[in-house]
Design a protein around this motif. Structure first.
Motif, PDB file in Angstrom:
ATOM      1  N   LYS A  96      14.818   7.688   1.973  1.00 26.49           N
ATOM      2  CA  LYS A  96      14.491   6.444   1.259  1.00 26.49           C
ATOM      3  C   LYS A  96      13.323   5.726   1.918  1.00 26.49           C
ATOM      4  CE  LYS A  96      19.115   5.573  -0.585  1.00 26.49           C
ATOM      5  NZ  LYS A  96      20.276   4.657  -0.602  1.00 26.49           N
ATOM      6  N   ARG A  97      13.307   5.730   3.266  1.00 24.75           N
ATOM      7  CA  ARG A  97      12.198   5.088   3.972  1.00 24.75           C
ATOM      8  C   ARG A  97      10.871   5.767   3.634  1.00 24.75           C
ATOM      9  NH1 ARG A  97      13.820   5.959   8.753  1.00 24.75           N
ATOM     10  NH2 ARG A  97      15.166   4.126   8.881  1.00 24.75           N
ATOM     11  N   GLN A  98      10.888   7.082   3.620  1.00 25.51           N
ATOM     12  CA  GLN A  98       9.674   7.811   3.280  1.00 25.51           C
ATOM     13  C   GLN A  98       9.235   7.533   1.848  1.00 25.51           C
ATOM     14  OE1 GLN A  98      10.650  11.878   4.141  1.00 25.51           O
ATOM     15  NE2 GLN A  98      10.321  11.659   6.358  1.00 25.51           N
ATOM     16  N   GLU A  99      10.232   7.492   0.924  1.00 24.54           N
ATOM     17  CA  GLU A  99       9.884   7.198  -0.471  1.00 24.54           C
ATOM     18  C   GLU A  99       9.284   5.806  -0.598  1.00 24.54           C
ATOM     19  OE1 GLU A  99      13.465   7.757  -2.599  1.00 24.54           O
ATOM     20  OE2 GLU A  99      13.347   9.964  -2.616  1.00 24.54           O
ATOM     21  N   LEU A 100       9.849   4.824   0.126  1.00 25.81           N
ATOM     22  CA  LEU A 100       9.321   3.462   0.080  1.00 25.81           C
ATOM     23  C   LEU A 100       7.910   3.405   0.654  1.00 25.81           C
ATOM     24  CD1 LEU A 100       9.831   0.506  -0.559  1.00 25.81           C
ATOM     25  CD2 LEU A 100      10.842   0.238   1.713  1.00 25.81           C
ATOM     26  N   GLN A 101       7.697   4.110   1.770  1.00 26.05           N
ATOM     27  CA  GLN A 101       6.357   4.136   2.353  1.00 26.05           C
ATOM     28  C   GLN A 101       5.359   4.792   1.409  1.00 26.05           C
ATOM     29  OE1 GLN A 101       6.835   6.066   6.113  1.00 26.05           O
ATOM     30  NE2 GLN A 101       7.675   4.244   7.144  1.00 26.05           N
ATOM     31  N   GLN A 102       5.799   5.883   0.772  1.00 31.72           N
ATOM     32  CA  GLN A 102       4.916   6.539  -0.189  1.00 31.72           C
ATOM     33  C   GLN A 102       4.592   5.629  -1.365  1.00 31.72           C
ATOM     34  OE1 GLN A 102       6.874  10.177  -1.242  1.00 31.72           O
ATOM     35  NE2 GLN A 102       6.456  11.162   0.741  1.00 31.72           N
ATOM     36  N   ALA A 103       5.613   4.894  -1.850  1.00 33.14           N
ATOM     37  CA  ALA A 103       5.372   3.962  -2.960  1.00 33.14           C
ATOM     38  C   ALA A 103       4.406   2.853  -2.546  1.00 33.14           C
ATOM     39  CB  ALA A 103       6.704   3.376  -3.430  1.00 33.14           C
ATOM     40  N   GLN A 143       2.183   3.039  -0.123  1.00 30.61           N
ATOM     41  CA  GLN A 143       0.849   3.623   0.042  1.00 30.61           C
ATOM     42  C   GLN A 143       0.195   3.879  -1.305  1.00 30.61           C
ATOM     43  OE1 GLN A 143      -0.615   3.976   2.925  1.00 30.61           O
ATOM     44  NE2 GLN A 143      -2.487   4.856   2.084  1.00 30.61           N
ATOM     45  N   GLN A 144       1.008   4.347  -2.266  1.00 29.01           N
ATOM     46  CA  GLN A 144       0.458   4.595  -3.598  1.00 29.01           C
ATOM     47  C   GLN A 144      -0.003   3.287  -4.243  1.00 29.01           C
ATOM     48  OE1 GLN A 144       3.182   6.581  -6.182  1.00 29.01           O
ATOM     49  NE2 GLN A 144       1.712   6.784  -7.863  1.00 29.01           N
ATOM     50  N   ALA A 145       0.751   2.198  -4.067  1.00 36.08           N
ATOM     51  CA  ALA A 145       0.340   0.908  -4.634  1.00 36.08           C
ATOM     52  C   ALA A 145      -0.963   0.423  -3.998  1.00 36.08           C
ATOM     53  CB  ALA A 145       1.445  -0.132  -4.414  1.00 36.08           C
ATOM     54  N   ILE A 146      -1.067   0.618  -2.669  1.00 35.35           N
ATOM     55  CA  ILE A 146      -2.306   0.216  -1.986  1.00 35.35           C
ATOM     56  C   ILE A 146      -3.480   1.029  -2.501  1.00 35.35           C
ATOM     57  CG2 ILE A 146      -3.468   0.187   0.247  1.00 35.35           C
ATOM     58  CD1 ILE A 146      -0.738  -0.407   1.518  1.00 35.35           C
ATOM     59  N   GLU A 147      -3.279   2.328  -2.664  1.00 36.94           N
ATOM     60  CA  GLU A 147      -4.362   3.177  -3.161  1.00 36.94           C
ATOM     61  C   GLU A 147      -4.767   2.777  -4.575  1.00 36.94           C
ATOM     62  OE1 GLU A 147      -6.049   5.375  -1.555  1.00 36.94           O
ATOM     63  OE2 GLU A 147      -4.902   5.228   0.310  1.00 36.94           O
ATOM     64  N   GLU A 202      -4.989  -9.909   0.572  1.00 34.52           N
ATOM     65  CA  GLU A 202      -3.799 -10.201  -0.216  1.00 34.52           C
ATOM     66  C   GLU A 202      -2.863  -8.997  -0.278  1.00 34.52           C
ATOM     67  OE1 GLU A 202      -1.180 -12.465  -2.458  1.00 34.52           O
ATOM     68  OE2 GLU A 202      -2.964 -13.053  -1.334  1.00 34.52           O
ATOM     69  N   ALA A 203      -3.448  -7.804  -0.468  1.00 31.36           N
ATOM     70  CA  ALA A 203      -2.629  -6.577  -0.498  1.00 31.36           C
ATOM     71  C   ALA A 203      -1.959  -6.333   0.846  1.00 31.36           C
ATOM     72  CB  ALA A 203      -3.508  -5.381  -0.877  1.00 31.36           C
ATOM     73  N   GLU A 204      -2.694  -6.521   1.942  1.00 36.51           N
ATOM     74  CA  GLU A 204      -2.115  -6.336   3.272  1.00 36.51           C
ATOM     75  C   GLU A 204      -0.994  -7.345   3.517  1.00 36.51           C
ATOM     76  OE1 GLU A 204      -1.533  -4.601   6.916  1.00 36.51           O
ATOM     77  OE2 GLU A 204      -2.763  -3.956   5.205  1.00 36.51           O
ATOM     78  N   LYS A 205      -1.194  -8.581   3.012  1.00 37.77           N
ATOM     79  CA  LYS A 205      -0.159  -9.600   3.157  1.00 37.77           C
ATOM     80  C   LYS A 205       1.097  -9.201   2.415  1.00 37.77           C
ATOM     81  CE  LYS A 205       0.677 -14.518   2.339  1.00 37.77           C
ATOM     82  NZ  LYS A 205       0.122 -15.775   1.819  1.00 37.77           N
ATOM     83  N   ARG A 206       0.936  -8.683   1.168  1.00 34.97           N
ATOM     84  CA  ARG A 206       2.102  -8.243   0.394  1.00 34.97           C
ATOM     85  C   ARG A 206       2.795  -7.061   1.069  1.00 34.97           C
ATOM     86  NH1 ARG A 206      -0.226  -8.432  -5.835  1.00 34.97           N
ATOM     87  NH2 ARG A 206      -0.566 -10.707  -5.919  1.00 34.97           N
ATOM     88  N   ARG A 207       1.989  -6.109   1.575  1.00 37.77           N
ATOM     89  CA  ARG A 207       2.572  -4.955   2.269  1.00 37.77           C
ATOM     90  C   ARG A 207       3.388  -5.394   3.482  1.00 37.77           C
ATOM     91  NH1 ARG A 207       1.848  -1.903   6.493  1.00 37.77           N
ATOM     92  NH2 ARG A 207       0.122  -3.190   7.218  1.00 37.77           N
ATOM     93  N   GLN A 208       2.837  -6.366   4.233  1.00 41.85           N
ATOM     94  CA  GLN A 208       3.545  -6.874   5.413  1.00 41.85           C
ATOM     95  C   GLN A 208       4.845  -7.559   5.012  1.00 41.85           C
ATOM     96  OE1 GLN A 208       2.481  -6.214   8.449  1.00 41.85           O
ATOM     97  NE2 GLN A 208       4.306  -7.132   9.344  1.00 41.85           N
TER      98      GLN A 208
END
Length: 369
Positions: free
Chosen positions: A236-243, A245-249, A354-360
């Motif tokens: 699940k952690r990997q899936e969340l990180q992938q999601a 990362q995909q949103a950032i991309e 803004e994206a980095e803030k949301r990711r954090q």
């Protein structure tokens, strides 16, 4: 009579000990002897000798048959004296053959004597060991299953043949084993014998082993469930990180697309403005050029030479003025272009922040969960 006497003795002993628990065991002498290596080696050597004696017997029998056949064939040409002589020779040969067989394989023959010579010391050793076991383990009666006494049924827990066999083998290895090894082996053998004599010991040990195995299985099951949960959490952690990362991309791609569109629109507007400016400049130039030409025609009659020089100078001045105006417009356009690029870059940087803030924020929520 021997069997009846022995059974009568056993029954009398059992009746005399009616109020006392009688401990009975038995051995299988043939089984013990077959398991002893030294007896097997001696038996093999004796069998080789016996086979040699059997071959000698067979050769003598063959020779006897030849004598008999020869007599039958030659009987019609022999005299009575010769026939009697040959028959006596055959009888003597048969007598010798029987004596040889009895000497080798008779009740008191070499085979029986040598077999007794081999077995007797081992049997004596076995009897001594049986006496020691009887004293140590308090046996009242011990039978020999392979003897003349017929035992219709006997439970395996009364069979002490393996116990006797272990004592024999240990006695053979006594010189090669240390005292510690002998004690360890004796302790292990005692545990085996206790289990054989008392089935409850084996049942208790079996139940204990089953409980230990059950505990082990429970631990393994818990460990397996824990590993599965851990693997699921990692997944699940990997899936969340992938999601994430995909949103950032995707956001980066969208920002880049907007940047490209803005640059394209800006470039198109600049080119259009420059084109309009150049068109106006050309029209103004043409107008200015037409005006001097008209004046020149009007004044040509009065001062042809002076007017030509003046018109040429005016045209050069106008060209320089247009060049200067064009350079100024280009500098202004470049300045505005740089300002627009800086503005776009600022917008992109703001969106990245803004994206980095949301990711954090997402990472913080995940850690808190």
């Amino acid at each position: 009579m021997k069997k009846l006497f022995l059974l009568a003795c056993i029954m009398s002993f059992s009746l005399a000990q009616a109020q006392i628990a009688t401990k009975v065991g038995y051995i299988d002498m043939d089984y013990i002897l077959e398991k002893l290596p030294k007896y097997g080696e001696a038996k093999s050597k004796l069998e080789e000798k016996a086979n040699g004696w059997k071959q000698e017997v067979e050769l003598k029998k063959t020779e006897l048959e030849k004598l008999k056949k020869s007599l039958e064939i030659e009987r019609i040409i022999l005299t009575k004296e010769l026939i009697d002589e040959r028959e006596e020779e055959i009888l003597n040969f048969e007598k010798e053959l029987l004596e040889f067989q009895d000497k080798r394989f008779g009740p008191r023959g070499d085979l029986v004597i040598q077999k007794t010579t081999i077995i007797k010391p081992i049997q004596d050793q076995i009897f001594n060991i049986v006496q020691d076991i009887s004293e140590k383990r308090k046996y009242d009666l011990i039978f020999d299953k392979s003897s003349d006494l017929s035992i219709i049924f006997a439970s395996g827990r009364f069979d002490i043949s393996d116990m006797v066999l272990r004592e024999l083998l240990r006695a053979e290895k006594k010189e090669t084993l240390t005292q510690k090894q002998l004690k360890e082996q004796e302790a292990q053998d005692k545990l085996i014998d206790d289990r054989r004599e008392d089935p409850r010991i084996g049942e208790r040990e079996k139940a204990q082993e089953e409980r230990q195995q059950q505990i082990l299985n429970t631990r393994e099951e818990r460990q397996r469930v824990l590993e599965e949960r851990k693997a699921e959490a990692i997944k699940k952690r990997q899936e969340l990180q992938q999601a994430k990362q995909q949103a950032i991309e995707e956001r980066k791609a969208e920002a880049e697309r907007r940047k490209t569109e803005l640059q394209a629109r800006k470039q198109g507007a600049t080119e259009t403005k420059e084109a309009v400016t150049e068109t106006k400049a050309v029209k103004a130039e043409n107008k200015q050029e037409n005006t001097p030409t008209k004046n020149k025609v009007e004044t040509q009659a009065e001062a042809p030479k002076n007017n030509t020089q003046s018109a040429e100078q005016n045209r050069l001045d106008q060209i320089e003025a247009r060049k200067k105006a064009l350079e100024e417009r280009r500098e202004e356009a470049n300045r505005k272009k740089i300002e627009q690029q800086e503005a776009r870059q600022k917008i992109i940087d703001d969106r990245k922040a803004e994206a980095e803030k949301r990711r954090q924020e997402i990472e913080n929520r995940k850690n808190n969960n």
